[in-house]
Every structure is written in structure tokens, then in C-alpha cells.
Design an enzyme around this catalytic site. Structure first.
Site, PDB file in Angstrom:
ATOM      1  N   LEU A   1      20.519  -6.827 -58.353  1.00 44.34           N
ATOM      2  CA  LEU A   1      19.801  -7.909 -58.902  1.00 44.34           C
ATOM      3  C   LEU A   1      19.895  -9.056 -57.388  1.00 44.34           C
ATOM      4  O   LEU A   1      19.415 -10.039 -58.002  1.00 44.34           O
ATOM      5  CB  LEU A   1      20.147  -8.799 -60.281  1.00 44.34           C
ATOM      6  CG  LEU A   1      19.819  -7.577 -61.390  1.00 44.34           C
ATOM      7  CD1 LEU A   1      21.306  -8.236 -62.561  1.00 44.34           C
ATOM      8  CD2 LEU A   1      18.470  -7.322 -61.535  1.00 44.34           C
ATOM      9  N   GLY A   2      21.345  -8.723 -56.724  1.00 42.05           N
ATOM     10  CA  GLY A   2      21.738 -10.067 -56.408  1.00 42.05           C
ATOM     11  C   GLY A   2      23.121  -8.738 -55.320  1.00 42.05           C
ATOM     12  O   GLY A   2      23.120  -7.930 -55.812  1.00 42.05           O
ATOM     13  N   VAL A   3      23.270  -9.719 -54.393  1.00 42.95           N
ATOM     14  CA  VAL A   3      24.055  -9.691 -53.050  1.00 42.95           C
ATOM     15  C   VAL A   3      24.802 -10.659 -53.107  1.00 42.95           C
ATOM     16  O   VAL A   3      24.638 -11.830 -52.779  1.00 42.95           O
ATOM     17  CB  VAL A   3      23.433  -8.707 -51.994  1.00 42.95           C
ATOM     18  CG1 VAL A   3      24.414  -9.093 -51.120  1.00 42.95           C
ATOM     19  CG2 VAL A   3      22.780  -8.206 -51.720  1.00 42.95           C
TER      20      VAL A   3
ATOM     21  N   GLY B   1      29.502 -12.358 -51.367  1.00 45.58           N
ATOM     22  CA  GLY B   1      30.300 -11.877 -50.611  1.00 45.58           C
ATOM     23  C   GLY B   1      32.316 -10.948 -51.362  1.00 45.58           C
ATOM     24  O   GLY B   1      32.065 -10.439 -50.528  1.00 45.58           O
ATOM     25  N   PHE B   2      31.267 -10.912 -52.243  1.00 48.73           N
ATOM     26  CA  PHE B   2      32.530 -10.347 -52.885  1.00 48.73           C
ATOM     27  C   PHE B   2      31.710  -8.566 -53.751  1.00 48.73           C
ATOM     28  O   PHE B   2      32.289  -7.195 -53.631  1.00 48.73           O
ATOM     29  CB  PHE B   2      33.042  -9.805 -54.564  1.00 48.73           C
ATOM     30  CG  PHE B   2      31.470 -10.560 -55.627  1.00 48.73           C
ATOM     31  CD1 PHE B   2      31.110 -12.678 -55.700  1.00 48.73           C
ATOM     32  CD2 PHE B   2      31.123  -9.871 -56.054  1.00 48.73           C
ATOM     33  CE1 PHE B   2      31.254 -12.555 -56.629  1.00 48.73           C
ATOM     34  CE2 PHE B   2      29.958 -10.702 -56.707  1.00 48.73           C
ATOM     35  CZ  PHE B   2      30.085 -12.057 -56.567  1.00 48.73           C
TER      36      PHE B   2
ATOM     37  N   ARG C   1      27.939  -6.580 -54.539  1.00 49.85           N
ATOM     38  CA  ARG C   1      26.114  -6.263 -55.313  1.00 49.85           C
ATOM     39  C   ARG C   1      26.634  -6.337 -57.162  1.00 49.85           C
ATOM     40  O   ARG C   1      27.157  -6.106 -57.454  1.00 49.85           O
ATOM     41  CB  ARG C   1      25.944  -4.688 -54.635  1.00 49.85           C
ATOM     42  CG  ARG C   1      25.917  -5.137 -53.127  1.00 49.85           C
ATOM     43  CD  ARG C   1      25.027  -3.971 -53.494  1.00 49.85           C
ATOM     44  NE  ARG C   1      25.024  -3.696 -52.077  1.00 49.85           N
ATOM     45  CZ  ARG C   1      23.943  -3.152 -51.471  1.00 49.85           C
ATOM     46  NH1 ARG C   1      22.876  -2.770 -51.662  1.00 49.85           N
ATOM     47  NH2 ARG C   1      22.723  -3.508 -50.108  1.00 49.85           N
TER      48      ARG C   1
ATOM     49  N   ASP D   1      31.529 -24.631 -57.701  1.00 47.92           N
ATOM     50  CA  ASP D   1      30.241 -24.126 -56.916  1.00 47.92           C
ATOM     51  C   ASP D   1      29.233 -24.582 -58.055  1.00 47.92           C
ATOM     52  O   ASP D   1      28.528 -23.101 -58.196  1.00 47.92           O
ATOM     53  CB  ASP D   1      30.548 -22.578 -56.798  1.00 47.92           C
ATOM     54  CG  ASP D   1      29.594 -22.402 -55.986  1.00 47.92           C
ATOM     55  OD1 ASP D   1      28.537 -23.403 -55.149  1.00 47.92           O
ATOM     56  OD2 ASP D   1      29.332 -21.024 -55.538  1.00 47.92           O
TER      57      ASP D   1
END
EC number: 2.7.11.-
Length: 855
Positions: free
Chosen positions: A516-518, A520-521, A523, A634
């Protein structure tokens, strides 16, 4: 704009300016200045451009071409843009090169008004023998007078050929061309690459496109002011905070060049002005001056930074740091030590790997060194050049052979197919062998290592220490659960403790098709539990220091927060040293995908208001509902998620920070967030308050209204930043002129007016002038009431209050920042409760990820 320059700088330049071309040290062996389509010589910026049909060393190979002449009155300052050569088929210019090596290729385009050709519909592709310079460049968003492109290529043969390729049913044109020799030592073959810090060699084999060339603190410098015909733009519009700098100037004649830095490196007028740290009353000495530069994220960039200490009165008093994309490029930089004096120019080159910058923003910052006696930093000039990719292209991924019709690529097609087939067969055999070996090794490791042993070396502890007891529990959802146990804290709302095998089964062994997404911590994967429940699985990357820190922060926040409009947590897994959080799956994904970038139906105005209200309720709870306020840091449209009913929830608490206590006004902290949403006051003072979230939410409101990104580098410069652009229209009372075209004629003007006023208050420069999130929520609900009620009955005048009959809220004036919002109708204001927790699990969520480099 808080600069001390303006008139003073202009007067200073007029008083000390002398034409630098009179003392030019470099005489280019090749110096083609071509006016395309002209019948006579044209003088432009004190240089003579020769018609393309009359130049003796130029061969023009054309198929179908014609000359377009502007129907508007001639402007002598832009005279080369009065004519253009127009091609409807492949055409080329062939230049005879007398001195091999690097050459500038400068292309001038202006879709002039012409009765024969509609040049604004042209699609332009330009290539050399080896490199793609432009590929399907169009003028769809063009609203200026001309476009200038500058490239440098290494010419290794006697001739340089520029080919112009029109696309289907289109034409290609060019107004003027420059092909000029570059000094041999201007661009090195090697520079320092950042992140990781390693030498990068082979630059002489690559092509470059000039993206930025900035004169810090000084005015625009044209080719008349530069011995090499370069243009240097003023840097003001790229400063993240304009008021963060103080401009310093010196007499250009006082600049002392050295053998390693000459007039060709940069004009003395660049080194004679500088941006330094202004008196911003910062709370932290680590405050930086930052330039934000939109770039294409799919390319590397050559970054050259120019320095000259025109600030200091004595040696060794100015020591500072340089950062590129948050990476320390130069530490404890003492210019006087490096140059053995003051007012001596110095420059440094770097390679920035733009391919990891998913936000499409490159940042360059200077800030004081922690050991420096004087808190200051400076910069004089900055150059950013795009580097050609593996396809030898500066525009996309197509190669020259693939773009040229009937080129050499088609002649060798059969040969390529045969070779490709052989290589593919060999590769397949090797791949099968490697897979078999890896499976064998993995099988042996699994048999030799028990799950209990994996728990002994946890690099993290997903158990917030809030004085709560720890209990060992087993997952009972699967028969595999009997093979292992893990630590669970039900009372901390961490939820169910999953076995790693359950996670593997749910995600089909972390299948890439479920990604679904990537971030900094790590996936996020989509998964399905044994009972059919869809989940989002966030798997931490233990090798990422930033990721681990954000991961722990999110765990700590979610363990003590429960609210219908905040992301909820199902459980976690810490078996085998894994860092995994499990959320319920959010069916409609991030808000941003419903605004732009995805083929989804447009949201109605009422839906947008309800989504904004939901997000505001979540943020208001963060600020006021817990025992100590929490600042998200954020807030953006990718961190506002929508369930199957389009109910909004705030997500991604990796950057969140506990707010100030009752006896504090702010929290001093290093600046983190996303460019385009970042509070300028927080950036300038490094003092974090809830009002920083309010500013970011104001950007979200404008994004929801206009359906465009917070930063869009492809737009004209005045439109790049949505906050600045939208505020300019709002102050003119014309916000309806830039709103999403899908809303035209479908929005109650009174509702839009209240929405615009709310966003304007949120985007105030200073936090004290911004409303609380409670006030923002109040006004958004008022805007929704106006949308649902007759405009004639609810039209607010300038003196109206925000009291709406029928809504159970305490009456107050709009944006009364002296009030402390404790409770609002429809907003959970207490601490997290079981009811809240139950409410929080009614819709599916997952935490949308963005690349940390964009933060």
C-alpha cells in the site's frame, strides 16, 4: 518580504557596476548565436544573433518547415522571440565544432501569436546524437512570455546535431539556439555524492540541464553581467521563510579571485552579495536558512554552492554548516581558513540522489555550527543541474534511438530480439537456481531457530510504560498460536498480539502486489485475517533509525488515544524482532487521492466540508482531549484517511510531539514536517505549539478547495506554493476563481466565504493570529450549516458572529484566541474512554505513508 535590499541593492549595483564582458577571460572557440526564422541579425542582451539561413558554419536539414512571425508589436528587449522556425516533420541543425569538449546548448521558446500556426499546442522533442534534452514538452500551463532551457553536453565529434521531433498531429518550433563552448575546468569529472557520502565519478560522460542558478541577496544577472553568458536569478522566492535572512553586500571590485576560483566560476557580483541569518529571535541556535527547490524526483542533481565571507571583520569568526536534503554536506565550515583570507570566493560540488525524494523537493540549508562563537551562516550563490539518467535522457526514460523515427534502433531490432532471448533464457536458469538455494537456506534457519529465541533480541519494546501491568497472553485466532507466545498489554489499548505466522498468512508472505505504501520506518501491506477481516499491516524497518523513532512514537500515541476521528489500532507483533502494527483497512484511502492524482469521482462541496470537519474534530481532540496536548506535526491530505462512508480520520503519528504544559507557551524542538505544510513561524523560531497544526490544516483546506498539491513545481513560480497563491486570491475576494472546476455553480457563496475566511485565519504568519482548532471546527460547521440552509437567510455580513441557532455550542466571536476550548458539540473532549475505543473501531483505517525525505 523582509529584505534590507530592494532599492539599496539596486543603487549599490548602479554605483559600482562595470560591464564584465569587457574583461572576459574566456573566449569560446565555438560561439553560435542563432535567430531562427529571422532574415537579419538580431541584437539581444548585447549579443548578436545571426539568422539560421545565413550562418556559414551551420547546416539546416529540414523536411516541411516554415517561418512564423509574431503579429504583436516588436519589443526590442525580446526581439529574438519575434520569429520562430516551425517544423511539421523531423528536422535538424548541424553545427561544426572546432574545439571538442563541453558545450552549452541554450534553447529559446515563445509560442508567439501567429495567424498560421497555433504554437501553444506544439509538443517539442529535442535530441542530440546521444542525449534526449526535451521529450513531449508542451505549453499547457504556460502563461509567461518565453521559456529558456540550458543544457551542457560533452561533444566528442566534429559535428553537433540538434534534432527537433514533432509528435503526431503537432508541430515543433524554436525561436533561438545557442551553442557555446564551456571552459574545460568548469564542471569536474567527480563530485561528492550524499547519503551515502561517496565519490561520484564519470560526470564528463553525462549531460546536464540547468534547473536553478541563484544569486543570493542580489538582483537578476543576465548574460550581460556574466563572462559566460549565464543568467543568475534572485533567490527570494525560494526561501522557505523570507524574513529569516539579512542581505549583506560588498563592492564587487573587492572580491579576490584565486587560481582555483576565477571569474568563470561565478561573476564577482554573485560573490559580492550574500544571504545571512537575520535577527529572527530564534529560540534555538540550530536555526537554519533554507531554500526549497521543486525538482523532478526521478533524477540525480549536481549541486554547486558558492561562498565568500563578506560578513566577517576578522578571520576564523564565521563557522557554519551546510545541509542538502537534511544531509550534512559540510560541517564546521570556516571560509577564512579554507581561503586564507576574507572576500575570497570558494565553492563546493555535491551529487544529490533525487530518486529518493518522492516529494519532488530539494532543500539546501545553512546554519550555525554548535561550537561557533558567533551564531551566523551565509551563502552567496547556488547552482542545481539535473543529471542525465541511464537512458541518457534529461526528460523521461526514452532514449534517442526510441524517439528518432526509422533510426538505427529499428535496423538492429532483429539482432536485439535474438540477443535478448538468449540473455533472458540464461537469466531465467540462474534465477531458478538462486531461488532454490535461498529456499533451502531459509528452511534450515526456520528449523534451527525457535520463535522464543527471536524474542530475546528485540531492538524495540512496543510497551509504553504508563505504570500498567504487563500480562502474557496467546493469540487464539489460529491453531498456529500454540507454537509461540508474546507480550501483550490489553490495558494499554495496543490490542491483540499477533503471531508472525499470522501476519505472513494475512499478507501472503508480504506479497509486493499487496503493498500500500512505503515510508521511513518501513512498508504497509494490505492483508486479510482468517475471519475475512481486511487489515493494513505496517512493518517497521529495523535498519532505519528515523523509522524506529517514528514507529515508537506512533505506538505511544495510539496506546493512549481513542477517538472516532483518529486512526485506531487492532494489534501488533513483536515476534522475531519484528516491528509490526496492524490497523483495520481504510476502504477509501487518503483524502488526497479523492482530490487529484487518481481517477476517482469528484467530491461534492458538502462531502468536502464533512471531511474537513471530521479531521478538525480529530485534531481538536489531540490538542485538548488528552491529559497533555499532542501536536501532530505532519497534518496533510495523505494523513487524512477515509472509511467506506467517507468519514475522515487523522493518521500517521510518527512525528507527533507532546505539547507544552500549563506553565509553558511552546515546546522547543528540531523542525520536522512536510514542505508546503510547514508552519513558517515554527520553522523560523523552532518553537512548536498547537498553532503549527492549525497552519498545516489551513493548507489542507486550500488543497481541498482547489484540488491541487501544496507544492506543484510544474506551475509558474507564483503558483508553486498553494498557500501563497490561494491567499493572494482570497485577499482579493476572488477565491471562487481558483476553486475546483467541479464545484463551479454548486457552492453556496456564503459557505465559500466562511470557508475562505477560516483558511485565511489558519494561514496567518504568526501563531498568535491563528484560531484554535476548536474555533476552526466551529467555523467549518457554520460553513456546512450555510451550505445546507438557504443562502438568502444565512448570508453573513462582515459584523456577524459565528453563533448558529440550533447547534449546542457556547456562543463566541469567531477566532477568539483568548478562549480555551474545553468542549464542543459533537467533539469528544475527555480523555480516552472505552466508549471512544468502541467508536474508533467502527471504520477501517490504515496509516498512509510518505517518504521521510519529503518531511
Amino acid at each position: 518580504m523582509v529584505f534590507t535590499k530592494s532599492l539599496l541593492v539596486l543603487l549599490w549595483f548602479l554605483s559600482c557596476y562595470t560591464t564584465t564582458t569587457s574583461s572576459a577571460l574566456f573566449n569560446p572557440p565555438d560561439n553560435y548565436l542563432i535567430s531562427c526564422g529571422s532574415s537579419q541579425n538580431i541584437t539581444f542582451q548585447n549579443r548578436i544573433f545571426v539568422p539560421d539561413s545565413l550562418h556559414s558554419s551551420l547546416v539546416l536539414k529540414i523536411g516541411n518547415s516554415s517561418v512564423a512571425t509574431s503579429t504583436t508589436s516588436n519589443n526590442s528587449t525580446n526581439s529574438i522571440y519575434q520569429t520562430a522556425r516551425v517544423f511539421s516533420s523531423l528536422a535538424s541543425y548541424r553545427f561544426k565544432i572546432t574545439s571538442l569538449g563541453r558545450h552549452w546548448i541554450r534553447l529559446h521558446f515563445s509560442p508567439i501569436n501567429n495567424s498560421t500556426w497555433n504554437l501553444t499546442s506544439a509538443s517539442i522533442t529535442v535530441v542530440t546524437e546521444d542525449f534526449v534534452l526535451l521529450n513531449n514538452f508542451s505549453f499547457n500551463n504556460f502563461n509567461g512570455s518565453y521559456i529558456f532551457k540550458e543544457y551542457t553536453v560533452n561533444v566528442t565529434s566534429e559535428f553537433l546535431t540538434l534534432s527537433f521531433i514533432p509528435s503526431n498531429n503537432s508541430v515543433v518550433f524554436v525561436n533561438a539556439i545557442e551553442v557555446v563552448s564551456v571552459p574545460d575546468n568548469l564542471i569536474p569529472d567527480q563530485a561528492l555524492a550524499l547519503n551515502p557520502s561517496t565519490p561520484f565519478s564519470g560526470l564528463s560522460l553525462l549531460a546536464f540541464e540547468t534547473v536553478y542558478r541563484l544569486n543570493m541577496g542580489g538582483p537578476l544577472l543576465t548574460s550581460q553581467n556574466d563572462t559566460l553568458g549565464r543568467q543568475w536569478d534572485n533567490d527570494a522566492e525560494y526561501l522557505h521563510v523570507n524574513s529569516s535572512v539579512l542581505v549583506v553586500t560588498a563592492n564587487p571590485s573587492s572580491i579576490k579571485y584565486s587560481p582555483s576560483v576565477t571569474q568563470e566560476t561565478a561573476p564577482n557580483m554573485v560573490y559580492a552579495t550574500a544571504d545571512t541569518m537575520g535577527d529572527a529571535n530564534v529560540a534555538s541556535p540550530s536555526f537554519n536558512v533554507t531554500w526549497v527547490l521543486p525538482v523532478d524526483p526521478d533524477f540525480r542533481y549536481f549541486v554547486r554552492v558558492h561562498f565568500c565571507d563578506i560578513v566577517s571583520q576578522a578571520l576564523n569568526t564565521l563557522v557554519f554548516n551546510l545541509y542538502v536534503n537534511d544531509d550534512l554536506a559540510l560541517g564546521s565550515l570556516d571560509l577564512s581558513t579554507l581561503t586564507n583570507g576574507l572576500k575570497v570566493p570558494y565553492f563546493k560540488d555535491f551529487i544529490s540522489n533525487g530518486s529518493v525524494e518522492s516529494s519532488g523537493v530539494l532543500t539546501v540549508s545553512v546554519g550555525p555550527d554548535s561550537q561557533a562563537d558567533i551564531t551566523n551562516a551565509t551563502m552567496n550563490g547556488l547552482e542545481v543541474l539535473k543529471i542525465s539518467n541511464e537512458a541518457k535522457s534529461l526528460s523521461g526514460v526514452s532514449s534517442v534511438k526510441s524517439l528518432l523515427p526509422g533510426g538505427s534502433g529499428s535496423k538492429s531490432k532483429k539482432k536485439a530480439v535474438i540477443i535478448g532471448s538468449l540473455v533472458g533464457a540464461v537469466t531465467l536458469i540462474l534465477l531458478i537456481a538462486v531461488c532454490c538455494y535461498c529456499c533451502l537456506v531459509a528452511s534450515r534457519k526456520q528449523r534451527s531457530t525457535s520463535p522464543q529465541e527471536g524474542g530475546n533480541g528485540h531492538p524495540w519494546l512496543p510497551l509504553p510504560l504508563y505504570g500498567l501491568s504487563q500480562t502474557l497472553t496467546k493469540s487464539t485466532a489460529s491453531h498456529k498460536s500454540a507454537t509461540a507466545s508474546c507480550i501483550s498489554l490489553a490495558s494499554t489499548h495496543l490490542g491483540r498480539c499477533f503471531m508472525f505466522q499470522e501476519i505472513m498468512d494475512a499478507t501472503n508472505k508480504f506479497d509486493e502486489s499487496s503493498l500500500l505504501g512505503v515510508g521511513g520506518f518501513g512498508r504497509v501491506y494490505k492483508g486479510t485475517l482468517e475471519d475475512g477481516t481486511k487489515v493494513a499491516v505496517k512493518r517497521g524497518n529495523p535498519r532505519s533509525e528515523q523509522g524506529m523513532a517514528e514507529f515508537r512514537t506512533e505506538i505511544e500515541m495510539l496506546s493512549k488515544l481513542r477517538h472516532r476521528h483518529l486512526v485506531s489500532l487492532i494489534g501488533y507483533c513483536d515476534e522475531r524482532s519484528e516491528m509490526i502494527l496492524v490497523y483495520e483497512y481504510m476502504a477509501n484511502g487518503p483524502l488526497r487521492s479523492h482530490l487529484y492524482g487518481a481517477d476517482l469521482p469528484p467530491l461534492s462541496w458538502k462531502q468536502r466540508l464533512e471531511i474537513c470537519i471530521g479531521a478538525a474534530r480529530g485534531l481538536h481532540y489531540l490538542h485538548t482531549g488528552a491529559s497533555q496536548s499532542i501536536i501532530h506535526r505532519d497534518v496533510k491530505t495523505t494523513n487524512i484517511l477515509l472509511d467506506e462512508n467517507l468519514v475522515a480520520k487523522v493518521a500517521d503519528f510518527g512525528l507527533s510531539k507532546t505539547g507544552p504544559s500549563l506553565d509553558q507557551t511552546h515546546v522547543s524542538t528540531a523542525v520536522k514536517g512536510s514542505f508546503g505544510y510547514l508552519d513558517p513561524e515554527y520553522f523560523r523560531r523552532q518553537q512548536l505549539t498547537e498553532k503549527s497544526d492549525v497552519y498545516s490544516f489551513g493548507v489542507v483546506l486550500m488543497e481541498v478547495l482547489c484540488c491541487r498539491p501544496a507544492l506543484n513545481p510544474v506551475l509558474p513560480r507564483e503558483q508553486v506554493n498553494i498557500a501563497e497563491w490561494a491567499m493572494a486570491w482570497q485577499k482579493k475576494g476572488l477565491l471562487d476563481q481558483i476553486m475546483d472546476s467541479n464545484l463551479t455553480g454548486k457552492v453556496n457563496p456564503a459557505s465559500l466565504k466562511k470557508f475562505g475566511e477560516t483558511a485565511e485565519k489558519c494561514l496567518a504568519e504568526y501563531g498568535v493570529d491563528r484560531p484554535s482548532m476548536g474555533d476552526v471546527l466551529w467555523n467549518l460547521e457554520y460553513a456546512l450549516q450555510l451550505e445546507e440552509t438557504s443562502s438568502a437567510l444565512m448570508e453573513p455580513d462582515d459584523n456577524s458572529t459565528n453563533h448558529i441557532p440550533g447547534i449546542p455550542m457556547a456562543p463566541m466571536e469567531p477566532f477568539d484566541n483568548s478562549m480555551s476550548i474545553i468542549d464542543r458539540g459533537g467533539v469528544n473532549s475527555g480523555t480516552g474512554t472505552d466508549d471512544d475505543a468502541e467508536d474508533a473501531t467502527t471504520s477501517a483505517v490504515f496509516s498512509q505513508l510518505v517518504h521521510p525525505r519529503g518531511r
